[in-house]
Scaffold this active site. Sequence first.
Site, mmCIF file in Angstrom:
data_model
loop_
_atom_site.group_PDB
_atom_site.id
_atom_site.type_symbol
_atom_site.label_atom_id
_atom_site.label_comp_id
_atom_site.label_asym_id
_atom_site.label_seq_id
_atom_site.Cartn_x
_atom_site.Cartn_y
_atom_site.Cartn_z
ATOM 1 N N HIS A 86 -9.657 1.455 4.434
ATOM 2 C CA HIS A 86 -8.411 1.660 5.186
ATOM 3 C C HIS A 86 -8.677 2.676 6.304
ATOM 4 C CE1 HIS A 86 -4.303 2.648 6.205
ATOM 5 N NE2 HIS A 86 -3.911 1.585 5.523
ATOM 6 N N LYS B 140 0.147 4.261 -0.282
ATOM 7 C CA LYS B 140 -0.511 5.465 0.257
ATOM 8 C C LYS B 140 -0.277 6.637 -0.704
ATOM 9 C CE LYS B 140 0.495 3.652 4.802
ATOM 10 N NZ LYS B 140 0.128 3.781 6.180
ATOM 11 N N SER C 298 3.087 -1.829 10.537
ATOM 12 C CA SER C 298 4.541 -1.778 10.753
ATOM 13 C C SER C 298 5.236 -3.103 10.433
ATOM 14 C CB SER C 298 4.855 -1.333 12.192
ATOM 15 O OG SER C 298 4.322 -0.043 12.425
ATOM 16 N N GLU D 231 -6.996 5.005 7.436
ATOM 17 C CA GLU D 231 -6.635 6.401 7.124
ATOM 18 C C GLU D 231 -7.763 7.094 6.365
ATOM 19 O OE1 GLU D 231 -2.891 5.552 5.284
ATOM 20 O OE2 GLU D 231 -1.955 5.172 7.229
ATOM 21 N N GLY E 99 2.078 2.436 10.767
ATOM 22 C CA GLY E 99 3.054 3.508 10.597
ATOM 23 C C GLY E 99 3.716 3.968 11.885
ATOM 24 N N ASN F 105 0.867 -1.177 0.000
ATOM 25 C CA ASN F 105 0.000 0.000 0.000
ATOM 26 C C ASN F 105 0.906 1.229 0.000
ATOM 27 O OD1 ASN F 105 -1.862 2.006 0.366
ATOM 28 N ND2 ASN F 105 -2.247 1.542 2.530
ATOM 29 N N GLU G 251 -5.810 -4.680 10.590
ATOM 30 C CA GLU G 251 -4.831 -3.617 10.781
ATOM 31 C C GLU G 251 -5.179 -2.800 12.031
ATOM 32 O OE1 GLU G 251 -2.659 -2.658 6.886
ATOM 33 O OE2 GLU G 251 -4.341 -1.294 7.072
HETATM 34 C C1 PEP Z 1 -0.926 0.282 5.796
HETATM 35 O O1 PEP Z 1 -0.796 1.317 5.165
HETATM 36 O O2 PEP Z 1 -1.911 -0.421 5.605
HETATM 37 C C2 PEP Z 1 0.097 -0.084 6.760
HETATM 38 C C3 PEP Z 1 -0.026 -1.191 7.425
HETATM 39 O O3 PEP Z 1 1.152 0.795 6.916
HETATM 40 P P1 PEP Z 1 2.553 0.493 7.642
HETATM 41 O O4 PEP Z 1 3.064 -0.816 7.094
HETATM 42 O O5 PEP Z 1 3.417 1.647 7.253
HETATM 43 O O6 PEP Z 1 2.294 0.404 9.102
#
Ligand code: PEP
Length: 264
Positions: A100, A11, A223, A102, A182, A9, A176
């Site tokens: 997601h 982003k 992460s 975000e 992040g 992803n 998630e």
């Molecule tokens: C994500 O964007 O779905 C995500 C898990 O980000 P990160 O791996 O940076 O934590």
Amino acid sequence: MFKKILIANWKEHPKSGREAVKIFGAAMRAKTPKNIKTVVCPPFVYLEKCASTAVRRPNAKGRAALGAQDVFWKDEGPYTGEVGPAMLRALGVAYVIIGHSERRRWLGETDAMVNKKIGAALGAGLRVVLCVGEPAGVRKKGIAAAQKFVKDQLAKDLRGISSDKKIARRVVVAYEPIWAIGTGDSADPADVRAMAVFIKKQLSFLFKSPAASRRSFVLYGGSVNGKNIADYLQYEAVDGALVGGASLKADEWKKMVEAIKTLR
Ligand code: PEP
């Protein structure tokens, strides 16, 4: 049939198309055996460039599938700024991330919107990567509270979605936890395994099929990187990872693929 899925992803990265093609090319070069499926989800504006990179490399060993990071629930119409499922299909997109955290946080995306998006995406033949996961405040109350939160999200997001075997199979759930995204504060692998098993049970119930828990794919995101990915994917119940930050670094991508390869 593939055993593990690794989804990138990106982003809102990178800033230029040239950089996007470079990162996509690196993902295509990472040699993936048949049992690892890789999917790259760039921003909409780079989908076409990435699709043509893929077309130019039809025999690339690690041929990644293309995914989008969002979709609207209408194919066409007076919906300024939106992109419909048919448009994505026409570009060669196979997967779409929906819900997601975000988007739920910054764009006010509700479960009702997520539900409509899932229905439209599946109707157009796309595979859906539905993101669910609890905020830190809920997790602090314990695992049971986190499971209840996720159960409610799944029920709302998948309400009325056909339980037809062929359709249900195209729904991938990414667990998630919001506090792990992040932050570098990745979730405990054993907790993730337990949540994956729990999600599979919910899917069996929602799709009215005991077999759905066997058939469904549940990923972990939060992460994940080359160092810790195997800690999660070692479990049979965890079918893959949705990766943000680390997916933009060619060396990390390679490390993640290598780590999955060593799993038995
Ligand atoms: C994500 O964007 O779905 C995500 C898990 O980000 P990160 O791996 O940076 O934590």
